[in-house]
Design a protein around this motif. Structure first.
Motif, PDB file in Angstrom:
ATOM      1  N   HIS A 146       0.883  -1.188  -0.033  1.00 28.10           N
ATOM      2  CA  HIS A 146       0.071   0.121   0.081  1.00 28.10           C
ATOM      3  C   HIS A 146       0.719   1.336  -0.043  1.00 28.10           C
ATOM      4  N   MET A 147       1.982   1.323   0.463  1.00 29.99           N
ATOM      5  CA  MET A 147       2.878   2.348   0.443  1.00 29.99           C
ATOM      6  C   MET A 147       3.706   2.733  -0.699  1.00 29.99           C
ATOM      7  N   ASN A 148       3.592   1.757  -1.558  1.00 27.53           N
ATOM      8  CA  ASN A 148       4.239   1.796  -2.866  1.00 27.53           C
ATOM      9  C   ASN A 148       3.746   3.218  -3.583  1.00 27.53           C
ATOM     10  N   ALA A 149       2.477   3.410  -3.763  1.00 25.55           N
ATOM     11  CA  ALA A 149       2.106   4.623  -4.418  1.00 25.55           C
ATOM     12  C   ALA A 149       2.490   5.983  -3.596  1.00 25.55           C
ATOM     13  N   VAL A 150       2.451   5.692  -2.244  1.00 24.26           N
ATOM     14  CA  VAL A 150       2.854   7.054  -1.591  1.00 24.26           C
ATOM     15  C   VAL A 150       4.547   7.083  -1.727  1.00 24.26           C
ATOM     16  N   GLU A 151       5.343   6.254  -1.673  1.00 25.40           N
ATOM     17  CA  GLU A 151       6.558   6.511  -1.876  1.00 25.40           C
ATOM     18  C   GLU A 151       7.046   6.995  -3.248  1.00 25.40           C
ATOM     19  N   ALA A 152       6.220   6.584  -4.183  1.00 25.57           N
ATOM     20  CA  ALA A 152       6.476   6.894  -5.583  1.00 25.57           C
ATOM     21  C   ALA A 152       6.061   8.315  -5.975  1.00 25.57           C
ATOM     22  N   GLY A 153       5.294   8.804  -4.811  1.00 28.89           N
ATOM     23  CA  GLY A 153       4.807  10.305  -5.021  1.00 28.89           C
ATOM     24  C   GLY A 153       3.462  10.411  -5.828  1.00 28.89           C
ATOM     25  N   PHE A 154       2.803   9.397  -5.998  1.00 26.93           N
ATOM     26  CA  PHE A 154       1.514   9.445  -6.765  1.00 26.93           C
ATOM     27  C   PHE A 154       0.151   9.920  -5.908  1.00 26.93           C
ATOM     28  N   VAL A 155       0.343   9.694  -4.586  1.00 31.64           N
ATOM     29  CA  VAL A 155      -0.501  10.126  -3.746  1.00 31.64           C
ATOM     30  C   VAL A 155       0.059  10.496  -2.191  1.00 31.64           C
ATOM     31  N   GLU A 156      -0.613  11.137  -1.505  1.00 27.05           N
ATOM     32  CA  GLU A 156      -0.129  11.307  -0.165  1.00 27.05           C
ATOM     33  C   GLU A 156      -0.555  10.339   0.974  1.00 27.05           C
ATOM     34  N   LYS A 157      -2.008   9.956   0.585  1.00 24.31           N
ATOM     35  CA  LYS A 157      -2.344   8.693   1.542  1.00 24.31           C
ATOM     36  C   LYS A 157      -2.376   7.693   0.549  1.00 24.31           C
ATOM     37  N   ALA A 158      -2.249   6.486   1.169  1.00 21.97           N
ATOM     38  CA  ALA A 158      -2.185   5.272   0.494  1.00 21.97           C
ATOM     39  C   ALA A 158      -3.823   4.950  -0.046  1.00 21.97           C
ATOM     40  N   GLU A 159      -4.773   5.382   0.754  1.00 22.97           N
ATOM     41  CA  GLU A 159      -6.022   4.985   0.628  1.00 22.97           C
ATOM     42  C   GLU A 159      -6.541   5.920  -0.802  1.00 22.97           C
ATOM     43  N   ASP A 160      -5.880   6.866  -1.124  1.00 24.16           N
ATOM     44  CA  ASP A 160      -6.079   7.688  -2.273  1.00 24.16           C
ATOM     45  C   ASP A 160      -5.532   7.201  -3.594  1.00 24.16           C
ATOM     46  N   TYR A 161      -4.852   6.107  -3.577  1.00 27.06           N
ATOM     47  CA  TYR A 161      -4.430   5.495  -5.023  1.00 27.06           C
ATOM     48  C   TYR A 161      -5.466   4.532  -5.482  1.00 27.06           C
ATOM     49  N   LEU A 162      -5.992   4.674  -6.530  1.00 24.41           N
ATOM     50  CA  LEU A 162      -6.962   3.924  -7.203  1.00 24.41           C
ATOM     51  C   LEU A 162      -6.748   2.541  -7.380  1.00 24.41           C
ATOM     52  N   TYR A 163      -5.648   2.299  -7.895  1.00 24.69           N
ATOM     53  CA  TYR A 163      -5.147   0.968  -8.168  1.00 24.69           C
ATOM     54  C   TYR A 163      -4.384   0.240  -7.116  1.00 24.69           C
ATOM     55  N   SER A 164      -5.095   0.182  -6.133  1.00 23.67           N
ATOM     56  CA  SER A 164      -4.584  -0.507  -4.833  1.00 23.67           C
ATOM     57  C   SER A 164      -5.529  -1.137  -4.101  1.00 23.67           C
ATOM     58  N   SER A 165      -5.227  -1.841  -3.080  1.00 22.60           N
ATOM     59  CA  SER A 165      -6.322  -2.454  -2.109  1.00 22.60           C
ATOM     60  C   SER A 165      -6.438  -1.481  -1.010  1.00 22.60           C
ATOM     61  N   ALA A 166      -5.540  -0.431  -0.755  1.00 23.08           N
ATOM     62  CA  ALA A 166      -5.578   0.158   0.395  1.00 23.08           C
ATOM     63  C   ALA A 166      -6.606   0.833   0.763  1.00 23.08           C
ATOM     64  N   ARG A 167      -7.765   1.181  -0.360  1.00 23.45           N
ATOM     65  CA  ARG A 167      -8.807   2.036   0.214  1.00 23.45           C
ATOM     66  C   ARG A 167      -9.890   0.843   1.037  1.00 23.45           C
ATOM     67  N   ASP A 168      -9.780  -0.271   0.596  1.00 23.07           N
ATOM     68  CA  ASP A 168     -10.477  -1.439   1.240  1.00 23.07           C
ATOM     69  C   ASP A 168     -10.200  -1.438   2.799  1.00 23.07           C
ATOM     70  N   PHE A 169      -8.901  -1.175   3.306  1.00 24.05           N
ATOM     71  CA  PHE A 169      -8.462  -1.311   4.727  1.00 24.05           C
ATOM     72  C   PHE A 169      -8.642   0.133   5.203  1.00 24.05           C
ATOM     73  N   TYR A 170      -9.316   0.988   4.669  1.00 23.65           N
ATOM     74  CA  TYR A 170      -9.665   2.490   5.143  1.00 23.65           C
ATOM     75  C   TYR A 170     -11.074   2.842   5.041  1.00 23.65           C
ATOM     76  N   GLY A 171     -11.687   1.944   4.751  1.00 18.46           N
ATOM     77  CA  GLY A 171     -13.235   2.076   5.100  1.00 18.46           C
ATOM     78  C   GLY A 171     -13.902   2.327   3.555  1.00 18.46           C
ATOM     79  N   GLY A 172     -13.046   2.329   2.565  1.00 12.59           N
ATOM     80  CA  GLY A 172     -13.622   2.620   1.369  1.00 12.59           C
ATOM     81  C   GLY A 172     -13.862   1.328   0.600  1.00 12.59           C
ATOM     82  N   LYS A 173     -14.186   1.386  -0.799  1.00 13.08           N
ATOM     83  CA  LYS A 173     -14.593   0.256  -1.591  1.00 13.08           C
ATOM     84  C   LYS A 173     -13.537   0.114  -2.825  1.00 13.08           C
TER      85      LYS A 173
END
Length: 182
Positions: A146-173
């Motif tokens: 989940h931190m890959n997109a953050v460390e790459a600078g794509f997003v500030e928060k993991a759950e904001d990256y659409l092409y990841s499962s992170a949002r599923d673990f932060y209350g989103g779908k």
């Protein structure tokens, strides 16, 4: 090949990573990422693939996977083969693909250098499956994914990256149905 780089017990979960040959930034187009997602959905429905976490980066993919049915080596091998063919077709047919000739040349070059292929190679040969030994390791690998997109600078928060499962673990779908450890 080392035993640690093979799928062993099919009742275990595995952290896998696979990359495009020469680390080509293929997945900068959403159409290409959608081919991966559709393949995973098919493998979930038809091939017993269980997905616990995932992330598609520009040149590689990370996943935590399992299966209660078919062998993971077969599922992942068939998925990589199918997506290679589908992505090749998409690259050649995409009207705005300015990198088409270069990518095709690089992938043909990789295929010709690999005796397992005839003329084309999209994915690097290995997956480097790493057996998840316990919950601590599971969550460590999940955070890494989940931190890959953050460390790459794509997003500030993991759950904001659409092409990841992170949002599923932060209350989103998210975009893929997940399995969860208990």
């Amino acid at each position: 090949m080392s035993r640690k780089y093979k799928f062993g017990d099919n009742d275990k979960l595995y952290f896998i990573s696979f990359a495009v040959v020469y680390w080509i930034d293929l997945f900068i187009r959403n159409e290409y990422k959608e081919i991966m997602l559709e393949s995973w959905r098919f493998c979930q429905r038809e091939k017993d693939l269980e997905i616990y976490g995932w992330c598609i980066m520009t040149s590689h993919v990370h996943m935590i996977v399992g299966s209660k049915g078919r062998g993971l080596d077969k599922i992942v091998g068939e998925m990589k083969s199918y997506t290679s063919r589908s992505l090749r077709k998409a690259i050649t047919q995409h009207p705005g693909e300015s990198r088409r000739e270069w990518m095709m040349w690089m992938m043909k070059r990789a295929g010709m250098m690999n005796g397992n292929n005839n003329d084309w190679q999209l994915w690097q040969q290995h997956n480097k499956p790493l057996e998840i030994l316990n919950n601590e390791m599971f969550y460590q690998k999940l955070e890494y994914i989940h931190m890959n997109a953050v460390e790459a600078g794509f997003v500030e928060k993991a759950e904001d990256y659409l092409y990841s499962s992170a949002r599923d673990f932060y209350g989103g779908k998210g975009l893929i149905e997940l399995c969860y450890i208990v």
